[in-house]
Design an enzyme around this catalytic site. Structure first.
Site: not given
Ligand SMILES: *Cc1c(COP(=O)(O)O)cnc(C)c1O
Length: 361
Positions: A102, A172, A196
């Site tokens: 990511w 992030d 998540k």
């Molecule tokens: C799942 C994830 C993403 C991507 O998220 P989407 O909502 O599917 O675009 C980005 N960064 C991290 C750390 C993730 O776990």
């Protein structure tokens, strides 16, 4: 009805209390005579849902007053573009720390918009550890420093916040939001796709310091400009209404049922320890990450034999432990122990792992 233990990396399990509340309010939200799905986003009743959700984010995540709280769409991935478009516009430079897929996608995307430096990477050891960043490593002219706090795929996590001096720090936090307290005041911006750990798919939470707004590149698409969303109270256009409402229920659950993020952290630590302790003593299963950088949320492991891994995943599924297959870039297994996973889920999984180990030793 029987519910499985879902160890998916996302979307993931929700607390039963939250699902039941959503079900009970499905046809008639608090006497409004309608479902939240049906409401005008400009109605008083929806405005109060949004206001309460934002107030809960502020309270539960302890967000200082000089930050804006936005609920956007486009998932975590859209932030890979929004961050540079909005923030890389003073010196047109940024420092990126790449600790997994990511972060790497975010880095590649940022490179399209300015001079981006790879400050550090753990790619040399298949992203199995977290690099140590020192204040003197930071380019003082960078418009921001970027990193991914919890690496969902590789199962590593920053246990420290990099010191960046006056350079704004961006993170992030998609896969660790609300899993433990975070000192938001150390950041210029944090964001998370909520699916998540904080709600259903469909909403992205952005928390941004006010002084960073209003500096987007000229060609920034309208919908990608944080300031526009901030000025309109995160309702420039139709927001993801139902996802926001379920986030409200999740935050209420964290606040009232769990007792806040300190308690959430204790719970998550206990839960992860059940699995890590077993992995450390197992003769069959091995964790893939260096001990001090282990994630609380995503726990990858292998047997060392691909066929045995596949058999384990299959037999586990038959017992009601689902989504254990590791990401395609790591193989093996991955157990995600997000907020809603009860400790019994992990204990029962470990009991099954012991059984499997005995049958195959
Ligand atoms: C799942 C994830 C993403 C991507 O998220 P989407 O909502 O599917 O675009 C980005 N960064 C991290 C750390 C993730 O776990």
């Amino acid at each position: 009805m029987s519910r499985v233990y879902n160890f998916s990396a996302g979307p993931s399990m929700m607390p039963e209390a939250v699902l039941k509340k959503a079900a009970a309010e499905m046809l008639d939200y608090q006497g409004s005579g309608q479902s939240v799905m049906e409401m005008s986003h400009r109605s008083k009743v929806f405005q109060s849902i949004l206001d309460e959700t934002i107030a809960l984010v502020k309270e539960v995540l302890n967000v200082p007053d000089n930050y804006k709280i936005l609920f956007l769409q486009g998932g975590g991935s859209t932030q890979f573009s929004m961050v540079p478009l909005n923030l890389m516009n003073k010196n047109n430079k940024a420092d990126y720390i790449v600790t997994g897929n990511w972060a790497n996608i975010a880095y590649q995307e940022a490179c399209r918009y300015g001079k981006v430096r790879l400050l550090a990477t753990s790619e040399d050891k298949n992203y199995s550890y977290i690099p140590k960043i020192k204040p003197e490593d930071i380019d003082p002219e960078a418009d921001y420093v970027y990193y991914c706090m919890n690496n969902t795929i590789y199962g590593t996590m920053f246990k420290y916040i990099p010191e960046t001096g006056s350079v704004p720090l961006v993170s992030d936090i998609s896969s660790c939001i609300c899993s433990e307290p975070i000192d938001i005041s150390k950041f210029g911006l944090v964001y998370a796709g909520v699916q998540k750990n904080m709600g259903p798919a469909g909403a992205t939470l952005v928390i941004v310091r006010e002084d960073l707004l209003g500096n987007a590149m000229d060609f920034t698409p309208l919908m990608f400009d944080y300031k526009l969303h901030a000025d309109k109270g995160t309702m420039y256009n139709t927001p993801p209404c139902y996802a926001i409402y379920v986030c409200k229920l999740m935050l209420e659950w964290i606040k009232n049922d769990i007792g806040g993020l300190e308690k959430m952290k204790e719970r998550n630590e206990k839960k992860a320890a059940v699995l890590y302790d077993f992995l450390d003593s197992s003769s069959l299963f091995k964790g893939t990450v260096v001990k001090e950088d282990r994630s609380l949320m995503n726990i990858p492991f292998v047997t060392g034999d691909k066929e045995l891994d596949a058999l384990f995943v299959k037999e586990a599924e038959e017992r009601g432990f689902v989504n254990l297959k590791g990401h395609r870039s790591t193989g093996g297994m991955r157990v995600s122990t997000y907020n809603a996973m009860p400790i019994e889920g992990v204990e029962k999984l470990v009991a099954f792992m012991k059984e499997f180990e005995e049958a195959h030793s």
